[in-house]
Design a protein around this motif. Structure first.
Motif, short mmCIF file in Angstrom:
data_model
loop_
_atom_site.label_atom_id
_atom_site.label_comp_id
_atom_site.label_asym_id
_atom_site.label_seq_id
_atom_site.Cartn_x
_atom_site.Cartn_y
_atom_site.Cartn_z
N UNK B 157 -23.79 -14.85 -20.91
CA UNK B 157 -23.43 -15.84 -19.90
C UNK B 157 -24.51 -16.93 -19.89
N UNK B 186 -21.04 -22.06 -18.66
CA UNK B 186 -20.58 -22.69 -17.43
C UNK B 186 -21.40 -23.95 -17.23
N UNK B 187 -20.76 -25.02 -16.83
CA UNK B 187 -21.49 -26.27 -16.61
C UNK B 187 -21.59 -26.57 -15.11
N UNK B 188 -22.82 -26.46 -14.59
CA UNK B 188 -23.06 -26.77 -13.18
C UNK B 188 -23.63 -28.18 -13.05
N UNK B 192 -21.43 -28.83 -7.86
CA UNK B 192 -21.26 -27.37 -7.86
C UNK B 192 -21.57 -26.81 -6.47
N UNK B 193 -20.68 -25.97 -5.96
CA UNK B 193 -20.80 -25.50 -4.58
C UNK B 193 -21.93 -24.49 -4.38
N UNK B 198 -24.30 -18.96 -9.70
CA UNK B 198 -24.17 -19.08 -11.14
C UNK B 198 -25.47 -18.72 -11.87
N UNK B 201 -26.27 -14.97 -12.17
CA UNK B 201 -25.50 -14.12 -13.10
C UNK B 201 -25.75 -14.52 -14.56
#
Lengths: 294, 294
Positions: B157, B186-188, B192-193, B198, B201
């Motif tokens: 991840x 994943x792109x934050x 991003x909330x 994120x 993990x």
């Protein structure tokens, strides 16, 4: 919750209507040449759909069939000829191509000025910088479907299941287009360790894995928007009779009980993708005629 | 756990050594022209670093300064001249540019054959299809740093904190390059909330947000690999004395107690980025000389 069907027919019809209107103002009809190397049955059915869609909006469609034994050089030579032919406004190549041909080399040989699928490196590169006009058809169709239900993506968790260079990857960039209103996208694929962990936390799931029933209802978050890009031909047995039918990557019945919106297959993303292709044909033809005039 | 420092100096030195060796075989030294419009102090310091790095490997470096009042048209005209100048092998533009100039238009005007930063649409578009040779420097540096510790990304991840078209977005594509061995990225970004959800993990966190101390140790998973791309100038007060220092986006001390690897700032990604730029200069010059010969 029972999901609403996010059908493609209304959006597709409205795009096609606009394309037809635009084309009626051109000095002559756009001319799309589609190359088919070999005789893949899927590609042949898609060619038929394309032909009838083109006819409906006033695009001249020409399917050029090459035998499976065609060499890469011959195919590229032909594409270069089309690039230089002022009577051709759009070019595309059907996949799959035979194993001895490198698909990416064919794509790279199509002039970006006639690349109706929006997948040449030059057109793709523009995705990093702005909302380029000629973009890959399937991800654009997905974005339009989401927009059609007025869904606000800002800050949402979006899980894309596809690392394909013409679906998943450009989709990630389209999702990240806005400075302050982008969702947080995650790209899952065959090497992802726990797919359900991702789909379960997603507000939007977009799946283009090419695997029937990959996504079941219990893998989804209540109220998720689910966009099914998959097209799979499966055999079904009912009352001892075997039949073949087209299904998506989502297990429709179980997902309908959990999602808020779900695109049907067929009748969802595919219809809009075809309409976006026609839109690209029209846009490139418009630019082509403008260049001829200037 | 106390993290190991993932320093950039060894990797950077080894890349530069190879570049120097390659250049020594060229018919003449590569010539890089860097444009600076206005007088941004950050850009000026970076120009100095670049000048000395170029000198070290045998690249002729020329900094061309334009006043802040330069029009976009004047800047583009100058770039077009450089594109056509057979004595120039590489071109780049320092950012920021003055507000009245559209940075992306300048970038798009640089020929992809001289685009040493690897950020022209044509070079970026190749990222979708293969491991193109001329790629954006910072994401390439990040990938090389991860590779340098033999870290296996397959199925991991990875959280990228940047949606920049020259850092976060190309990095996503580079992470997705392999068919079976890609991580799940994943792109934050600013919208991003829940960023910590994120990062917590993530097996690998790559941050390029330009915000000092954005990522603290408690936001990280034990043993995470943390790549800090941020460069921030902050004021520090010690014993009543104020001083300015450069820090990354990661709170170094707390992250060192949780991560397995952490890049220092300065001395991490930045050093390797400069080396990758020189590598691009060398590769493009090689192709340039080959074209002149043929």
């Amino acid at each position: 919750m029972v999901a609403k069907q996010l059908e493609g027919k209304f959006l597709s019809a409205s795009i096609m209507q606009q394309v037809k209107k635009d084309i009626s103002c051109f000095p002559s009809p756009p001319r799309l040449v589609s190359l088919l190397i070999g005789s893949d049955s899927g590609a042949l059915s898609y060619a038929k759909i394309q032909e009838s869609a083109c006819k409906a909006v006033g695009i001249l469609f020409e399917l050029v069939k090459f035998p499976a034994s065609t060499s890469q050089e011959e195919a590229i030579d032909y594409i270069v000829k089309l690039n230089n032919d002022p009577n051709v406004t759009g070019i595309m190549v059907f996949v799959p191509v035979p194993d001895h041909i490198d698909k990416n080399s064919l794509i790279a040989s199509i002039s970006h000025l006639k690349d109706v699928e929006g997948i040449s490196p030059t057109n793709m590169g523009k995705l990093f910088y702005d909302n380029s006009s000629i973009v890959p058809c399937t991800p654009k169709a997905v974005m339009l479907l989401i927009k059609s239900i007025d869904y606000d993506l800002a800050g949402k968790e979006v899980v894309v299941i596809s690392r394909s260079p013409i679906i998943g990857q450009p989709l990630l960039l389209m999702l990240l287009e806005s400075t302050n209103k982008s969702p947080t996208p995650t790209c899952c694929h065959i090497a992802t360790q726990n797919l359900a962990l991702h789909t379960k936390r997603a507000d939007v799931v977009i799946v283009a894995a090419g695997k029937a029933n990959l996504i079941h209802g219990e893998m989804l978050k209540e109220g998720a928007v689910v966009i099914d890009v998959g097209i799979n031909l499966v055999e079904k047995e009912q009352n001892g009779k075997k039949s073949r039918l087209i299904v998506g990557d989502v297990h429709y019945d179980s997902a309908m009980n959990v999602a808020s919106w779900l695109t049907p297959v067929p009748g969802g993303v595919g219809l809009v993708t075809t309409a976006v292709l026609l839109q690209n044909v029209s846009l490139l033809a418009k630019q082509h005629f403008a260049r001829l005039e200037s």
